[in-house]
Design a protein around this motif. Structure first.
Motif, PDB file in Angstrom:
ATOM      1  N   SER A  77      -9.760 -22.172  46.594  1.00  0.00           N
ATOM      2  CA  SER A  77     -10.042 -22.086  45.159  1.00  0.00           C
ATOM      3  C   SER A  77     -10.900 -23.262  44.711  1.00  0.00           C
ATOM      4  CB  SER A  77      -8.733 -22.049  44.362  1.00  0.00           C
ATOM      5  OG  SER A  77      -7.948 -20.926  44.724  1.00  0.00           O
ATOM      6  N   ALA A  78     -10.581 -24.464  45.211  1.00  0.00           N
ATOM      7  CA  ALA A  78     -11.384 -25.640  44.865  1.00  0.00           C
ATOM      8  C   ALA A  78     -12.806 -25.513  45.406  1.00  0.00           C
ATOM      9  CB  ALA A  78     -10.716 -26.901  45.413  1.00  0.00           C
ATOM     10  N   PHE A  79     -12.937 -24.957  46.613  1.00  0.00           N
ATOM     11  CA  PHE A  79     -14.267 -24.746  47.182  1.00  0.00           C
ATOM     12  C   PHE A  79     -15.071 -23.770  46.330  1.00  0.00           C
ATOM     13  CE2 PHE A  79     -16.922 -22.039  49.953  1.00  0.00           C
ATOM     14  CZ  PHE A  79     -17.836 -22.990  50.381  1.00  0.00           C
ATOM     15  N   SER A  80     -14.444 -22.694  45.897  1.00  0.00           N
ATOM     16  CA  SER A  80     -15.130 -21.722  45.044  1.00  0.00           C
ATOM     17  C   SER A  80     -15.578 -22.359  43.741  1.00  0.00           C
ATOM     18  CB  SER A  80     -14.198 -20.538  44.758  1.00  0.00           C
ATOM     19  OG  SER A  80     -13.834 -19.872  45.947  1.00  0.00           O
ATOM     20  N   ALA A  81     -14.704 -23.165  43.158  1.00  0.00           N
ATOM     21  CA  ALA A  81     -15.068 -23.846  41.911  1.00  0.00           C
ATOM     22  C   ALA A  81     -16.226 -24.801  42.130  1.00  0.00           C
ATOM     23  CB  ALA A  81     -13.857 -24.594  41.352  1.00  0.00           C
ATOM     24  N   SER A  82     -16.221 -25.525  43.258  1.00  0.00           N
ATOM     25  CA  SER A  82     -17.297 -26.488  43.515  1.00  0.00           C
ATOM     26  C   SER A  82     -18.636 -25.783  43.684  1.00  0.00           C
ATOM     27  CB  SER A  82     -16.973 -27.324  44.757  1.00  0.00           C
ATOM     28  OG  SER A  82     -17.043 -26.546  45.937  1.00  0.00           O
ATOM     29  N   CYS A  83     -18.628 -24.596  44.298  1.00  0.00           N
ATOM     30  CA  CYS A  83     -19.868 -23.829  44.439  1.00  0.00           C
ATOM     31  C   CYS A  83     -20.414 -23.432  43.075  1.00  0.00           C
ATOM     32  CB  CYS A  83     -19.620 -22.585  45.288  1.00  0.00           C
ATOM     33  SG  CYS A  83     -19.278 -22.919  47.034  1.00  0.00           S
ATOM     34  N   LEU A  84     -19.529 -22.935  42.212  1.00  0.00           N
ATOM     35  CA  LEU A  84     -19.968 -22.526  40.878  1.00  0.00           C
ATOM     36  C   LEU A  84     -20.484 -23.722  40.080  1.00  0.00           C
ATOM     37  CD1 LEU A  84     -17.099 -20.026  40.007  1.00  0.00           C
ATOM     38  CD2 LEU A  84     -19.482 -19.452  40.472  1.00  0.00           C
ATOM     39  N   VAL A  85     -19.777 -24.842  40.152  1.00  0.00           N
ATOM     40  CA  VAL A  85     -20.199 -26.042  39.423  1.00  0.00           C
ATOM     41  C   VAL A  85     -21.552 -26.533  39.930  1.00  0.00           C
ATOM     42  CG1 VAL A  85     -19.675 -28.492  39.069  1.00  0.00           C
ATOM     43  CG2 VAL A  85     -17.883 -26.774  38.771  1.00  0.00           C
ATOM     44  N   ARG A 103     -16.721 -27.581  32.582  1.00  0.00           N
ATOM     45  CA  ARG A 103     -15.310 -27.801  32.197  1.00  0.00           C
ATOM     46  C   ARG A 103     -14.513 -26.503  32.268  1.00  0.00           C
ATOM     47  NH1 ARG A 103     -17.619 -31.413  28.238  1.00  0.00           N
ATOM     48  NH2 ARG A 103     -17.605 -29.711  26.705  1.00  0.00           N
ATOM     49  N   ARG A 104     -15.121 -25.404  31.850  1.00  0.00           N
ATOM     50  CA  ARG A 104     -14.418 -24.118  31.888  1.00  0.00           C
ATOM     51  C   ARG A 104     -14.118 -23.691  33.318  1.00  0.00           C
ATOM     52  NH1 ARG A 104     -18.027 -20.770  27.392  1.00  0.00           N
ATOM     53  NH2 ARG A 104     -17.118 -21.768  25.522  1.00  0.00           N
ATOM     54  N   ILE A 105     -15.080 -23.889  34.207  1.00  0.00           N
ATOM     55  CA  ILE A 105     -14.863 -23.530  35.614  1.00  0.00           C
ATOM     56  C   ILE A 105     -13.745 -24.369  36.213  1.00  0.00           C
ATOM     57  CG2 ILE A 105     -15.897 -23.550  37.913  1.00  0.00           C
ATOM     58  CD1 ILE A 105     -18.584 -22.936  36.566  1.00  0.00           C
ATOM     59  N   VAL A 106     -13.810 -25.681  36.002  1.00  0.00           N
ATOM     60  CA  VAL A 106     -12.794 -26.586  36.543  1.00  0.00           C
ATOM     61  C   VAL A 106     -11.421 -26.251  35.963  1.00  0.00           C
ATOM     62  CG1 VAL A 106     -12.028 -28.984  36.658  1.00  0.00           C
ATOM     63  CG2 VAL A 106     -14.449 -28.432  36.999  1.00  0.00           C
ATOM     64  N   ALA A 107     -11.361 -26.011  34.648  1.00  0.00           N
ATOM     65  CA  ALA A 107     -10.080 -25.688  34.013  1.00  0.00           C
ATOM     66  C   ALA A 107      -9.537 -24.356  34.535  1.00  0.00           C
ATOM     67  CB  ALA A 107     -10.255 -25.632  32.503  1.00  0.00           C
ATOM     68  N   GLY A 108     -10.425 -23.354  34.661  1.00  0.00           N
ATOM     69  CA  GLY A 108      -9.977 -22.041  35.125  1.00  0.00           C
ATOM     70  C   GLY A 108      -9.404 -22.090  36.523  1.00  0.00           C
ATOM     71  N   TYR A 109     -10.105 -22.739  37.438  1.00  0.00           N
ATOM     72  CA  TYR A 109      -9.612 -22.803  38.812  1.00  0.00           C
ATOM     73  C   TYR A 109      -8.489 -23.826  38.948  1.00  0.00           C
ATOM     74  CZ  TYR A 109     -12.837 -19.416  40.655  1.00  0.00           C
ATOM     75  OH  TYR A 109     -13.478 -18.240  40.928  1.00  0.00           O
ATOM     76  N   GLY A 110      -8.403 -24.766  38.026  1.00  0.00           N
ATOM     77  CA  GLY A 110      -7.244 -25.651  37.998  1.00  0.00           C
ATOM     78  C   GLY A 110      -5.979 -24.873  37.675  1.00  0.00           C
ATOM     79  N   VAL A 111      -6.083 -23.932  36.739  1.00  0.00           N
ATOM     80  CA  VAL A 111      -4.945 -23.066  36.405  1.00  0.00           C
ATOM     81  C   VAL A 111      -4.562 -22.213  37.613  1.00  0.00           C
ATOM     82  CG1 VAL A 111      -4.213 -21.113  34.979  1.00  0.00           C
ATOM     83  CG2 VAL A 111      -5.447 -23.028  33.942  1.00  0.00           C
ATOM     84  N   VAL A 112      -5.566 -21.724  38.327  1.00  0.00           N
ATOM     85  CA  VAL A 112      -5.300 -20.916  39.520  1.00  0.00           C
ATOM     86  C   VAL A 112      -4.523 -21.733  40.555  1.00  0.00           C
ATOM     87  CG1 VAL A 112      -6.376 -19.790  41.510  1.00  0.00           C
ATOM     88  CG2 VAL A 112      -7.258 -19.370  39.210  1.00  0.00           C
ATOM     89  N   VAL A 113      -4.927 -22.976  40.777  1.00  0.00           N
ATOM     90  CA  VAL A 113      -4.247 -23.833  41.748  1.00  0.00           C
ATOM     91  C   VAL A 113      -2.785 -24.048  41.353  1.00  0.00           C
ATOM     92  CG1 VAL A 113      -4.134 -26.191  42.654  1.00  0.00           C
ATOM     93  CG2 VAL A 113      -6.332 -24.986  42.571  1.00  0.00           C
ATOM     94  N   VAL A 114      -2.563 -24.340  40.076  1.00  0.00           N
ATOM     95  CA  VAL A 114      -1.186 -24.546  39.599  1.00  0.00           C
ATOM     96  C   VAL A 114      -0.366 -23.274  39.774  1.00  0.00           C
ATOM     97  CG1 VAL A 114       0.228 -25.026  37.569  1.00  0.00           C
ATOM     98  CG2 VAL A 114      -1.848 -26.366  37.997  1.00  0.00           C
ATOM     99  N   ALA A 115      -0.968 -22.129  39.459  1.00  0.00           N
ATOM    100  CA  ALA A 115      -0.255 -20.858  39.589  1.00  0.00           C
ATOM    101  C   ALA A 115       0.076 -20.554  41.046  1.00  0.00           C
ATOM    102  CB  ALA A 115      -1.096 -19.737  38.990  1.00  0.00           C
ATOM    103  N   LEU A 116      -0.846 -20.866  41.955  1.00  0.00           N
ATOM    104  CA  LEU A 116      -0.578 -20.629  43.381  1.00  0.00           C
ATOM    105  C   LEU A 116       0.622 -21.434  43.860  1.00  0.00           C
ATOM    106  CD1 LEU A 116      -4.243 -20.682  44.778  1.00  0.00           C
ATOM    107  CD2 LEU A 116      -2.736 -18.684  44.623  1.00  0.00           C
ATOM    108  N   ILE A 117       0.660 -22.697  43.475  1.00  0.00           N
ATOM    109  CA  ILE A 117       1.779 -23.560  43.881  1.00  0.00           C
ATOM    110  C   ILE A 117       3.085 -23.066  43.273  1.00  0.00           C
ATOM    111  CG2 ILE A 117       2.709 -25.893  43.743  1.00  0.00           C
ATOM    112  CD1 ILE A 117      -0.190 -26.902  43.738  1.00  0.00           C
TER     113      ILE A 117
END
Length: 402
Positions: A77-85, A103-117
């Motif tokens: 997920s972090a890799f995908s976000a870094s590509c988009l950024v 900021r929206r990309i980082v926040a969106g995939y940050g939520v995904v990371v939290v949800a996965l955990i």
């Protein structure tokens, strides 16, 4: 299950990052370079931690069965976000809009990371699975949602990357376009990887066994996609730097005739501080331009505006455009001044009258040193000016330059 299909691309990413490291150290403030290095780092980490031997080791060290699954999903997920950024900042645009999208990309995939955990902590995965976690736990509560979430997040990123890069590639040319098209090809492999994963998971939901798609085919597609995409991200930056170096070396070489013409009369030709031959080419170009300006400074009292005027007229009459004719006229005046300075070893011309003549000979704008240097070697106007008859007013000068 030696993990070579994972460790080889991880090593490739490490090599690419090592190659980029010196440039990153020199240009730490370059946001694109930082983003590319972050992307390469995350890609390498994904493959390293997704390798079955690493999965087993991480599970063993932490004492948590299958903890590698959310770890790899979070890295993906972090890799995908870094590509988009990277693409958003690479494309540019209004700074505030770029920052807002980032900021929206980082926040969106940050939520995904939290949800996965969170989903992993809520679920139960007691049986360690090194290569088929996705399909083995495809119907387990919370594990099912975690698997679908990471696949959807990667799919959204893959579709967005293809859309942005494909549309941008239609608007640009050169190496940037080639890099964007390579990224599109790489992400088509990534979408194929996701398709195999989804197919295998959905098959499990319906009581079928297509696990080989997830455990065998998907890693190969992911490896190919990541490496192709990395080439696409690195190619434009590398070629831009190579192009800049080539242009600098070309400028350095083309300044050679003018530099050699002025070197005998340069006040700093022998006693100046010289840079090493291995110095950056941009610094060597600056040194050569400085030498040229120093030489011309010593020639100002010997500049003859009459020579420049006649040479300009002759160049225009020979078919040169105004800018080229100006460069030829300046080069002709320099050539005549070098000969005049050599004929005056005691410097008797350097006087108030000479200073006044120097002021009159100064150009209205900056001189095109490269064009002047080329004119010294190839211009018939300059060749005529070098001859004694070329320094006298009259039709003879024009006849020599036709």
């Amino acid at each position: 299950m030696d993990g070579s299909s994972y460790y080889i691309p991880a090593a490739a990413m490490g090599v690419a990052l090592t190659v980029k490291a010196p440039a990153l150290i020199r240009s730490w403030r370059d946001p694109l370079l930082r983003a590319v290095c972050a992307l390469l780092s995350l890609a390498g980490l994904v493959f390293f931690f997704a390798a079955p031997p690493t999965i087993a080791k991480v599970n063993d060290v932490t004492g948590i069965t299958n903890v590698s699954a959310p770890l790899v999903y979070c890295l993906l997920s972090a890799f995908s976000a870094s590509c988009l950024v990277l693409v958003v900042n690479w494309r540019g645009g209004p700074p505030e809009e770029t920052r807002r999208t980032t900021r929206r990309i980082v926040a969106g995939y940050g939520v995904v990371v939290v949800a996965l955990i969170t989903l992993f902590l809520l679920g139960d995965a007691p049986v360690e699975r090194l290569v088929d976690f996705d399909t083995y736990y495809a119907r387990a509560p919370y594990m099912r949602e975690m698997i679908v979430l990471y696949l959807v997040a990667l799919t959204v990123a893959g579709v967005a990357m293809n859309f942005m890069c494909g549309r941008w590639a239609l608007q640009v040319r050169g190496w940037l376009r080639a890099g964007l098209l390579i990224i599109v090809i790489g992400y088509l492999f990534n979408l194929a990887y996701l398709t195999t994963k989804f197919t295998a998971v959905v098959a499990r939901w319906n009581g079928h066994d297509l696990d080989y798609l997830s455990s065998d085919a998907a890693p190969v597609l992911a490896s190919a996609g990541a490496q192709i995409s990395a080439v696409g991200f690195c190619l434009p930056l590398a070629c831009r730097r190579v192009g800049d170096s080539w242009n600098s070396w070309s400028t350095y070489r083309r300044l050679g005739p003018l530099w050699r013409e002025l070197r005998p009369v340069s006040a700093h030709a022998e006693r100046g501080v010289r840079i090493a031959w291995w110095s950056p080419v941009a610094l060597q170009v600056t040194q050569r331009e400085s030498d040229i300006h120093d030489g011309m400074l010593g020639l100002y009292p010997y500049f003859d505006t009459g020579v420049r005027s006649r040479a300009f007229d002759a160049a225009v009459a020979a078919g040169s455009d105004p800018a080229q004719a100006q460069a030829e006229a300046e080069a002709a005046m320099v050539a005549v001044a070098v000969r005049a300075r050599a004929a005056d070893p005691d410097g008797t011309v350097i006087s108030s009258a000479g200073a006044a003549n120097a002021l009159a000979a100064s150009p209205e704008g900056p001189r095109d040193l490269v064009r002047m240097s080329i004119a010294l070697r190839h211009s018939l106007v300059v060749a005529a000016a070098r001859e004694p008859a070329g320094t006298r007013p009259g039709s003879d000068f024009h006849e020599r330059t036709r």
